[in-house]
Motif scaffolding. Sequence first.
Motif, short mmCIF file in Angstrom:
data_model
loop_
_atom_site.label_atom_id
_atom_site.label_comp_id
_atom_site.label_asym_id
_atom_site.label_seq_id
_atom_site.Cartn_x
_atom_site.Cartn_y
_atom_site.Cartn_z
N UNK A 183 0.85 -1.18 0.00
CA UNK A 183 0.00 0.00 0.00
C UNK A 183 0.89 1.23 0.00
N UNK A 184 0.59 2.19 -0.89
CA UNK A 184 1.23 3.48 -0.83
C UNK A 184 0.18 4.57 -1.05
N UNK A 185 0.63 5.78 -1.11
CA UNK A 185 -0.30 6.91 -1.17
C UNK A 185 -1.21 6.85 -2.40
N UNK A 186 -0.76 6.20 -3.45
CA UNK A 186 -1.49 6.20 -4.71
C UNK A 186 -2.22 4.90 -5.02
N UNK A 187 -2.18 3.94 -4.10
CA UNK A 187 -2.63 2.61 -4.50
C UNK A 187 -4.00 2.20 -3.97
N UNK A 188 -4.47 2.75 -2.85
CA UNK A 188 -5.75 2.29 -2.32
C UNK A 188 -5.68 0.84 -1.86
N UNK A 189 -6.83 0.15 -1.92
CA UNK A 189 -6.90 -1.25 -1.49
C UNK A 189 -6.06 -2.14 -2.39
N UNK A 190 -5.40 -3.12 -1.78
CA UNK A 190 -4.74 -4.19 -2.54
C UNK A 190 -5.42 -5.48 -2.12
N UNK A 191 -6.00 -6.21 -3.05
CA UNK A 191 -6.79 -7.38 -2.68
C UNK A 191 -6.49 -8.56 -3.61
N UNK A 192 -6.37 -9.75 -3.01
CA UNK A 192 -6.32 -10.99 -3.76
C UNK A 192 -7.46 -11.87 -3.28
N UNK A 252 -2.77 7.86 12.66
CA UNK A 252 -3.16 7.65 11.27
C UNK A 252 -2.01 7.05 10.46
N UNK A 253 -2.35 6.59 9.26
CA UNK A 253 -1.32 6.14 8.34
C UNK A 253 -0.43 7.33 7.98
N UNK A 254 0.87 7.10 8.02
CA UNK A 254 1.84 8.14 7.70
C UNK A 254 2.63 7.67 6.48
N UNK A 255 2.36 8.28 5.34
CA UNK A 255 2.93 7.79 4.10
C UNK A 255 4.39 8.18 3.91
#
Length: 300
Positions: free
Chosen positions: A67-76, A223-226
């Motif tokens: 996950x990064x600032x530009x990716x949103x959810x990552x799902x398999x 919070x998430x800190x990118x």
Amino acid sequence: MAFQLLVTLIVIIILIAPLPCNAGQWPPSPGYYPSTRFRSMSFYQGYRNLWGPAHQSVDNNGITIWLDRNSGWRVVQVVKPFRSGYFGASIKLQPGYTAGVITAFYLSNNEAHPGFHDEVDIEFLGTTFGKPYTLQTNVYVRGSGDGRIIGREMKFHLWFDPTQDFHHYAILWTPKDIIFFVDDVPIRRYPRKSATTFPLRPMWVYGSIWDASSWATEDGKYKADYRYQPFVGKFTNFKASGCTAYAPAWCRPVSASPYRSGRLTGQQNRAMQWVQSHYMVYDYCRDYKRDHSLTPECWR
């Protein structure tokens, strides 16, 4: 001289100060190891990329998702839906600052029943420097879209550092109960007490990493800190065995104990009770601020 005496006193205090009651303690042996009873599969044998393939790296046996600032959810997602079974994966988490980020392995039928779905979760709640991960187990039954999300959370700290190596996490789901495992040690059993409090519709298996800053770490305090991106979760040693949604009616649910009935042994139950007494940090049934008319299984 006074300074030396002060240093000596500090050292003595550190040496004699009692350690936390569960520091360094490992659960007693469960005596039975269900992960060894089900075959492992490589990622492509049973799973597929669902969202975000550009932020996933697949090798023959496992997958890394980030996950990064530009990716949103990552799902398999596992390819086939199941109506019962044993589902596991070995997972390694990222060290350091991961507040607000959740790495999850879970069952869901949200695609088939959007807004009115069932879900069974193993979720790792990200943390701040020097604090342990929290493993959250949860069960949703026909909820989310009606605005009354009824969670059944039970949270644990772990007896090891989940960032140092892979450990195996699993869910056994049968028509009778749901049992959560960590390295084959049962940590929670959620029994079926009524059809309204238990998921019975077919579900798929998922792995994901996502930003839940509003609630994941100390109720959203951190919070998430990118600046610390990417946030990485590694999955391997996948297991998914049981009755698929397409299996004949006579398909027998699998067991995670020596008993065909699926009932845990006395040794497994003792290991589970030990974990709950030493490492459980939250139980929704013991949270008196909640409205337990919505969770009748707590008092039945």
